[in-house]
Enzyme design. Structure first.
Site, PDB file in Angstrom:
ATOM      1  N   SER A  67     -16.540 -62.020 -94.412  1.00 31.38           N
ATOM      2  CA  SER A  67     -17.266 -61.155 -95.346  1.00 31.38           C
ATOM      3  C   SER A  67     -18.042 -61.998 -96.349  1.00 31.38           C
ATOM      4  CB  SER A  67     -16.283 -60.236 -96.090  1.00 31.38           C
ATOM      5  OG  SER A  67     -15.569 -60.968 -97.074  1.00 31.38           O
ATOM      6  N   SER A  69     -17.767 -61.875 -99.669  1.00 31.62           N
ATOM      7  CA  SER A  69     -17.154 -61.825-100.997  1.00 31.62           C
ATOM      8  C   SER A  69     -17.130 -63.176-101.706  1.00 31.62           C
ATOM      9  CB  SER A  69     -15.721 -61.279-100.904  1.00 31.62           C
ATOM     10  OG  SER A  69     -14.862 -62.210-100.278  1.00 31.62           O
ATOM     11  N   SER A 233     -16.717 -58.018-104.213  1.00 27.73           N
ATOM     12  CA  SER A 233     -15.447 -58.637-103.857  1.00 27.73           C
ATOM     13  C   SER A 233     -14.285 -57.715-104.182  1.00 27.73           C
ATOM     14  CB  SER A 233     -15.272 -59.968-104.612  1.00 27.73           C
ATOM     15  OG  SER A 233     -13.992 -60.518-104.377  1.00 27.73           O
TER      16      SER A 233
END
Length: 269
Positions: A67, A69, A233
């Site tokens: 991801s 984040s 996040s």
């Protein structure tokens, strides 16, 4: 998927077959008779599995970033290496620490088992260590009442969820005297209070109802983490503190990214 458990089972099975053949079955087999295929495979795979299991359990473990984040520090598709011994030597599978070494420090990029679901591995930056008072208000971080230095470092643009184009402000954030990059999107709240879970030691945290910020006191044996892509996040703001027993290791090196070969060999700060 608990890959460590799978490796351990494979190690026990192949080693057990090999040992049984040495101690029992070989006695009843003529010397000129070829070993059973199962025994051959066990003897061939056991040393390989043992080496991989040992390296992965006590030295380094590879991970892939799934991801955004931790952008701009880590990008989706980065393959990283994690130091498994820097925070102490732990028994594989059960993750019990048996040798104390270093403790996570503010600013470390750490891999850990997600407290709400230990079957998932998360990677975030350590913001607070046991005893710290963490405050994050209007996108500005303070630790134990001391504002964390922020230096403007321009902007960063990327394609977000729903193929939307996101442009965020990039900063050099200084924790423990070491700078790292983080970014935040103007106009977004510092935290979304309705998304905060009921986590252990929730009483240590207070949230502003309008999302302007929060304050958390880190309990003993726990750590407070946040992603470098602050507004994209899912981190300790929402699901709480990371227990020491959930720690996997410290991320330190990018060894591959098939979409950007220029990232190969970068150290993680």
């Amino acid at each position: 998927m608990n890959f460590a458990l799978i490796l351990f089972i494979a190690l026990v099975v192949t080693g057990g077959i090999w040992l049984l053949d040495v101690l029992v079955f070989r006695r009843f087999r003529d010397k000129d008779v070829r070993e059973p295929l199962l025994v051959e495979y066990a003897k061939s795979f056991f040393p390989v599995i043992l080496i991989v299991f040992g390296l992965r359990s006590f030295l380094v473990e590879p991970f892939k970033i799934p991801s955004g984040s931790m952008m701009p520090t880590l990008l989706i598709g980065d393959f990283i290496l994690v130091n498994k011994y820097t925070y102490g030597i732990r028994l594989p599978v059960i993750n019990k620490k048996v040798v104390e070494l270093n403790s996570p420090a503010r600013g470390d990029v750490m891999v850990f088992r997600y407290p709400a679901d230990p079957g998932l591995d998360y990677i975030k930056r350590v913001i607070g260590v046991p005893g710290d008072l963490i405050e994050y208000r209007d996108k500005k971080l303070s630790v134990n009442g001391q504002p964390v230095r922020l230096d403007n470092a321009g902007t960063y643009s990327y394609v977000g969820n729903g193929l939307s184009y996101v442009t965020a402000m990039v900063y050099q954030e200084h924790l423990n005297g070491v700078g790292h990059t983080m970014m935040a999107e103007p106009g977004k709240p510092s935290v979304y209070p309705p998304q905060v879970m009921d986590f252990p030691y929730r009483e240590n945290c207070s949230y502003n109802a309008e999302g302007e910020g929060f304050a958390c006191k880190v309990p003993a044996g726990h750590y407070f983490t946040m992603g470098d892509n602050r507004d994209a996040s899912n981190d300790s703001r929402y699901w709480g503190f990371v227990p020491d027993q959930n720690i996997v290791g410290k991320a330190f090196f990018i060894w591959m990214n098939f979409d950007d070969f220029g990232r190969i060999g970068n150290t993680i700060r």
